[in-house]
Design a protein around this motif. Structure first.
Motif, PDB file in Angstrom:
ATOM      1  N   PHE A 148      65.020  26.143  38.712  1.00 18.30           N
ATOM      2  CA  PHE A 148      63.809  26.720  38.497  1.00 18.30           C
ATOM      3  C   PHE A 148      63.696  28.483  38.399  1.00 18.30           C
ATOM      4  N   PRO A 194      57.608  25.125  42.129  1.00 11.60           N
ATOM      5  CA  PRO A 194      59.205  25.022  42.729  1.00 11.60           C
ATOM      6  C   PRO A 194      59.211  24.877  44.294  1.00 11.60           C
ATOM      7  N   LEU A 236      60.605  20.689  36.623  1.00 11.19           N
ATOM      8  CA  LEU A 236      60.672  22.140  36.959  1.00 11.19           C
ATOM      9  C   LEU A 236      62.000  22.364  36.249  1.00 11.19           C
TER      10      LEU A 236
END
Length: 258
Positions: A148, A194, A236
């Protein structure tokens, strides 16, 4: 191109030095609250899940700042014309460089996870399963966040410059991953944070940080289960495709403007 990018990135001393410093700092800052003080009878899966989450608190900051100049420095080095002569479009080039960069940046992360497993074995947890769960915990907790972050770190500096991106990224990291949900509207504790708190919570059997806590955009904050941990990973990776898809037009615009 993937191989070239991998070799270029993995040879950067700043990547290894940053990873090593942050990997040492985090357990020291945790003190008695760190994974080294976990109960002796805790399953290997939970132990390595705790280590992975500990590393994911600050290591992504180092990864993002290291990756932020990968595309913009092509113009500084004067190799844009050479890259444009390759028989692939700009979007395909970015995708290949992205894969190489993520793979190279993942190596130090996986290395410190294996080092943590060896440390646990050497300090009293005589469970060989630690060596198995170390890469699994890395893949579930740290790698999706890295994928990500790398997408935005590569592409965003094409718009805002690398130094400005680094400043904004550090601010985003604390706002979107560690800010208490009752303090300000934040993505902390959501499926698209994340930091990896959903997969880490599933591995450890205990809620890590703010995973699933009440807050802004409540539909992105379900209870922690195996399914929601998998959904967080999938989201993600899907969101990471957005900047990658935009990279081709951005590079084409910069070529026209330049």
């Amino acid at each position: 191109m993937i191989r070239y990018e991998f070799l270029m990135q993995i040879r950067k001393r700043s990547l290894w030095i940053t990873t090593a410093i942050l990997a040492v700092i985090m357990p020291l800052l945790q003190g008695n609250r760190g994974p080294s003080s976990l109960p002796d009878d805790l399953p290997a899966r939970a132990v390595m899940g705790t280590w992975a989450f500990l590393f994911s608190i600050l290591l992504p900051i180092g990864f993002g700042t290291v990756l932020a100049d990968r595309l913009v420095r092509d113009r500084r080095l004067g190799i844009v014309g050479l890259l444009d002569s390759l028989p692939v479009g700009p979007g395909a080039r970015v995708l290949r460089r992205y894969v190489g960069s993520v793979a190279a940046t993942a190596v130090p992360g996986l290395t410190i996870m294996m080092a943590a497993a060896v440390f646990e074995l050497a300090t009293g947890r005589h469970d060989p399963a630690l060596l198995l769960w170390a890469p699994i915990a890395f893949a579930l907790v740290m790698l999706p966040g890295l994928a990500f972050i790398a997408a935005f770190a590569l592409v965003a500096p094409l718009v805002v410059t690398a130094p400005l991106f680094r400043v904004l990224f550090v601010g985003y990291w604390f706002w979107g991953n560690m800010l208490p949900t009752n303090f300000l509207p934040s993505l902390t504790g959501s499926l698209i944070a994340p930091i990896g708190d959903y997969p880490a919570s599933w591995l450890t059997g205990d809620r890590m940080l703010w995973a699933g806590a009440d807050g802004w955009l409540g539909f992105l904050r379900p209870d922690v289960t195996g399914a929601t941990a998998a959904l967080s990973i999938a989201l993600l990776l899907l969101v990471a495709l957005v900047p990658l898809a935009a990279s081709g037009p951005l590079l084409a615009r910069r070529r026209v403007a330049g």
